[in-house]
Every structure is written in structure tokens, then in C-alpha cells.
Design a protein around this motif. Structure first.
Motif, PDB file in Angstrom:
ATOM      1  N   MET A   1      16.599 -30.406  -2.769  1.00 21.66           N
ATOM      2  CA  MET A   1      17.738 -31.492  -2.654  1.00 21.66           C
ATOM      3  C   MET A   1      19.076 -30.600  -1.983  1.00 21.66           C
ATOM      4  N   THR A   2      19.632 -31.740  -0.941  1.00 23.79           N
ATOM      5  CA  THR A   2      20.356 -31.381  -0.142  1.00 23.79           C
ATOM      6  C   THR A   2      21.797 -30.745  -0.910  1.00 23.79           C
ATOM      7  N   ARG A   3      22.056 -29.356  -0.152  1.00 24.23           N
ATOM      8  CA  ARG A   3      23.491 -28.938  -0.554  1.00 24.23           C
ATOM      9  C   ARG A   3      24.355 -28.735   0.461  1.00 24.23           C
ATOM     10  N   GLU A   4      25.532 -29.015   0.234  1.00 24.09           N
ATOM     11  CA  GLU A   4      26.806 -29.126   1.406  1.00 24.09           C
ATOM     12  C   GLU A   4      27.650 -27.833   0.920  1.00 24.09           C
ATOM     13  N   THR A   5      28.036 -27.125   1.996  1.00 18.71           N
ATOM     14  CA  THR A   5      29.099 -26.259   1.917  1.00 18.71           C
ATOM     15  C   THR A   5      30.127 -26.506   2.599  1.00 18.71           C
ATOM     16  N   ARG A   6      31.377 -26.456   2.064  1.00 14.48           N
ATOM     17  CA  ARG A   6      32.682 -26.593   2.338  1.00 14.48           C
ATOM     18  C   ARG A   6      33.537 -25.451   2.604  1.00 14.48           C
ATOM     19  N   LEU A  23      50.367 -34.543  -7.160  1.00 13.74           N
ATOM     20  CA  LEU A  23      49.531 -35.281  -6.349  1.00 13.74           C
ATOM     21  C   LEU A  23      48.166 -35.558  -6.805  1.00 13.74           C
ATOM     22  N   GLY A  24      47.330 -36.455  -6.807  1.00  9.35           N
ATOM     23  CA  GLY A  24      46.011 -36.629  -7.252  1.00  9.35           C
ATOM     24  C   GLY A  24      44.993 -36.732  -6.181  1.00  9.35           C
ATOM     25  N   TRP A  25      43.836 -36.389  -6.262  1.00 10.55           N
ATOM     26  CA  TRP A  25      42.624 -36.290  -5.786  1.00 10.55           C
ATOM     27  C   TRP A  25      41.447 -36.278  -6.363  1.00 10.55           C
ATOM     28  N   SER A  26      40.572 -37.308  -5.765  1.00  9.65           N
ATOM     29  CA  SER A  26      39.180 -37.354  -6.514  1.00  9.65           C
ATOM     30  C   SER A  26      38.135 -37.809  -5.404  1.00  9.65           C
ATOM     31  N   GLU A  27      36.825 -37.441  -5.968  1.00 10.37           N
ATOM     32  CA  GLU A  27      35.796 -37.676  -4.992  1.00 10.37           C
ATOM     33  C   GLU A  27      34.486 -37.722  -5.766  1.00 10.37           C
ATOM     34  N   ASP A  28      33.735 -38.525  -5.241  1.00 15.49           N
ATOM     35  CA  ASP A  28      32.055 -38.478  -5.720  1.00 15.49           C
ATOM     36  C   ASP A  28      31.377 -37.806  -4.964  1.00 15.49           C
ATOM     37  N   PHE A  29      30.406 -36.969  -5.520  1.00 10.92           N
ATOM     38  CA  PHE A  29      29.753 -35.981  -4.782  1.00 10.92           C
ATOM     39  C   PHE A  29      28.030 -36.468  -4.972  1.00 10.92           C
ATOM     40  N   ALA A  30      27.594 -36.889  -3.758  1.00 10.88           N
ATOM     41  CA  ALA A  30      26.090 -37.321  -3.574  1.00 10.88           C
ATOM     42  C   ALA A  30      25.429 -36.269  -3.497  1.00 10.88           C
ATOM     43  N   GLU A  49      35.975 -36.634 -13.912  1.00 11.62           N
ATOM     44  CA  GLU A  49      35.802 -38.033 -14.604  1.00 11.62           C
ATOM     45  C   GLU A  49      34.304 -38.024 -15.150  1.00 11.62           C
ATOM     46  N   ARG A  50      33.219 -37.491 -14.429  1.00  6.99           N
ATOM     47  CA  ARG A  50      31.936 -37.558 -15.014  1.00  6.99           C
ATOM     48  C   ARG A  50      31.480 -36.189 -14.187  1.00  6.99           C
ATOM     49  N   GLY A  51      30.455 -35.714 -15.044  1.00  6.25           N
ATOM     50  CA  GLY A  51      29.645 -34.394 -14.500  1.00  6.25           C
ATOM     51  C   GLY A  51      30.187 -33.168 -14.610  1.00  6.25           C
ATOM     52  N   ALA A  52      29.629 -31.962 -14.010  1.00 10.64           N
ATOM     53  CA  ALA A  52      30.286 -30.944 -14.228  1.00 10.64           C
ATOM     54  C   ALA A  52      30.330 -30.084 -13.208  1.00 10.64           C
ATOM     55  N   SER A  53      31.193 -29.209 -12.894  1.00 15.09           N
ATOM     56  CA  SER A  53      31.523 -28.358 -11.687  1.00 15.09           C
ATOM     57  C   SER A  53      31.815 -27.005 -12.158  1.00 15.09           C
ATOM     58  N   THR A  54      31.761 -26.004 -11.351  1.00  9.04           N
ATOM     59  CA  THR A  54      32.189 -24.572 -11.646  1.00  9.04           C
ATOM     60  C   THR A  54      33.303 -24.192 -10.742  1.00  9.04           C
ATOM     61  N   ALA A  55      34.225 -23.454 -11.325  1.00  4.76           N
ATOM     62  CA  ALA A  55      35.081 -22.629 -10.554  1.00  4.76           C
ATOM     63  C   ALA A  55      35.216 -21.130 -11.040  1.00  4.76           C
ATOM     64  N   SER A  79      36.474 -19.927  -5.609  1.00  3.15           N
ATOM     65  CA  SER A  79      35.427 -20.490  -4.992  1.00  3.15           C
ATOM     66  C   SER A  79      34.950 -21.630  -6.047  1.00  3.15           C
ATOM     67  N   GLY A  80      33.998 -22.529  -5.798  1.00  2.39           N
ATOM     68  CA  GLY A  80      33.497 -23.390  -6.699  1.00  2.39           C
ATOM     69  C   GLY A  80      32.325 -24.153  -6.197  1.00  2.39           C
ATOM     70  N   SER A  81      31.783 -25.138  -7.303  1.00  2.00           N
ATOM     71  CA  SER A  81      30.651 -26.011  -6.944  1.00  2.00           C
ATOM     72  C   SER A  81      30.619 -26.911  -7.922  1.00  2.00           C
ATOM     73  N   ALA A  82      29.887 -28.095  -7.362  1.00  2.00           N
ATOM     74  CA  ALA A  82      30.135 -29.276  -8.176  1.00  2.00           C
ATOM     75  C   ALA A  82      28.222 -29.958  -7.983  1.00  2.00           C
TER      76      ALA A  82
END
Length: 257
Positions: A1-6, A23-30, A49-55, A79-82
Motif C-alpha cells: 500500500m502506498t504511504r505518504e510522508t509529510r 479554527l477547524g481543519w479536516s482531511e480524508d486520507f486515501a 470523524e472516522r478511522g484511527a490515527s496516532t500522535a 509526530s503522527g500517522s493516519a
């Protein structure tokens, strides 16, 4: 699976000109996505809103979900990941408009009321007066929670093989005695090391790893029985009991809807 690094910059805490208090921010991660270690000049509330991420802050790793968010004080390096399919949400709080609810990162329960208020602030057409009232209500109900999906990572050469193996496969059945025999030390040595490095026992640390992994699967829509088997429990009831002891919540609280 493709992994993106920011890559994001690191800022010290400080006032920043923003049009609103929050201020609000949101993003869907493909794709599975990771962020380098960075920091913001403002306070941040992370939730999904859905799914899990890590900080991750130092040796501490939090799992962020739709039910449990994380407060990140301004200037805190993290640092983090989703995982793919996650819809991440974040709200940024002006450093000079409020006092941080905690001097260190802290879990925040995303209650139905808090969620509704944050979603209302996402409306760009909200009148100024209504926005000010809603922001005040958010600040009124926003408090640290004793519930958090927090994992303290051991760092010693002794415990690293255990930590790597369990995080790679949370269903790993090896016991404290098994690991002591494999590593050529006494169970007491491993017990002391876990208490010193993580503040908890081997069994509770493994339970925390399993709970974090379970949450990621539950938010993806896995059935509780399948999750229980995946993370090493013989039955859904045994898994549910261990999960509640670790998180204070039932597995159903994290099930994708």
C-alpha cells in the motif's frame, strides 16, 4: 500500500493572527500517511470523524479516534500517522485567546455535545455572533479526560525485542516467562524494567498495545469477534473485559457506524 510522508515545520508557542478563536481543519486520507516531528504556535485538538490515527510525543504514543481525541499544547513537538480511510479532524485554538487545558498532551472525550459544537464551527457561513457563542461553549465544555489510549514505549535494549514483536503482532501469545527464557534473564528483571520504563507491568503494557490495535480495526468496521481473535484473546467476552479495563470504554464505542 502506498504511504505518504509529510514534512511540517516546528514553531514555538506564541500568538498568531487568526480570524477566529477556534479554527477547524479536516482531511480524508486515501493512503497511510505519516508526519515528521513538528509543532504549532497554537493549541490543537486532534480527533477523527472516522478511522484511527496516532500522535507520538517522545516515548508516548496516543491513538486518536472518533470517541477519544488528544489535546496538544502549543509548541509541543510531536509526530503522527493516519491509516488509509481515516477522516482526520483538528481544531486550532489561539495561544493568546485561552489558557491551555493541560500543560502536557491530554486525552479529550469527544462527547456528542462537543462534536456538535465543533461541527457547527466548521460552517464558514456562521454569523460572527453565533460563532462567538459557539466558541465560548466549546471552551466551557473542553476538559481533559482520564480516558486515553496512551502507550509508553520502552527504550532499553532489553525490552526492545519484546516491544517490537508485540507491536508487530499484538496477538503474540508469549508470556512474561516465555520472554525471560528467550532473552536469558529472570522474569523479575523484565518486570522491573517494564515498571521503570513504562510505569506499568508487562501484562498491562501488552493489553494497551492490543487495545490500540483493536481500536484501529474497530474503526475500520471489523466485527468484535474477529478483532478479539486478531489481538490474541480466546473469546469476545475476554477481549471486552480486558478492553474496558484498559480504556474505560466498550469495544462498541469505537465500532465504525
Amino acid at each position: 500500500m502506498t504511504r505518504e510522508t509529510r514534512t511540517l515545520p516546528a514553531f514555538e508557542a506564541g500568538p498568531v493572527e487568526v480570524p477566529f478563536t477556534i479554527l477547524g481543519w479536516s482531511e480524508d486520507f486515501a493512503h497511510d500517511t505519516t508526519w515528521n516531528e513538528h509543532s504549532h504556535p497554537f493549541h490543537e485538538l486532534l480527533w477523527n470523524e472516522r478511522g484511527a490515527s496516532t500522535a507520538v510525543v517522545g516515548a508516548r504514543a496516543w491513538t486518536v479516534t472518533p470517541a477519544l481525541g488528544l489535546w496538544m499544547p502549543a509548541g509541543t513537538l510531536h509526530s503522527g500517522s493516519a491509516i488509509a480511510g481515516t477522516r482526520c479532524r483538528a481544531n486550532f485554538f489561539g495561544f493568546d485567546t485561552m489558557t491551555s487545558i493541560s500543560e502536557t498532551p491530554a486525552g479529550v472525550e469527544i462527547t456528542p455535545l462537543l462534536r456538535l459544537l465543533l461541527e457547527r464551527l466548521a460552517d464558514t457561513g456562521l454569523p460572527d455572533g453565533s460563532r462567538a457563542v459557539t466558541e465560548a461553549m466549546v471552551l466551557d465544555v473542553l476538559t481533559p479526560s482520564p480516558r486515553e489510549l496512551l502507550l509508553h514505549m520502552p527504550v532499553s535494549e532489553l525490552l526492545r525485542p519484546i516491544a517490537d514483536a508485540v507491536r508487530e503482532d499484538p496477538g503474540d501469545p508469549r508470556t512474561l516467562a516465555d520472554w525471560a527464557s528467550q532473552l536469558g534473564v529472570s522474569p523479575r528483571t523484565i518486570t522491573r524494567a517494564f515498571n521503570t520504563e513504562t510505569g506499568t507491568s508487562f501484562a498491562r503494557w501488552v493489553a494497551a498495545v492490543r487495545a490500540q490495535h483493536a481500536v484501529a480495526l474497530l474503526t475500520r468496521g471489523w466485527e468484535v469477534d474477529a478483532v478479539a481473535e486478531e489481538v490474541g484473546y480466546r473469546s469476545a467476552s475476554a477481549f471486552g473485559a480486558a478492553f474496558r479495563r484498559t480504556t474505560g470504554l466498550t469495544p462498541g464505542a469505537f465500532r465504525a457506524r
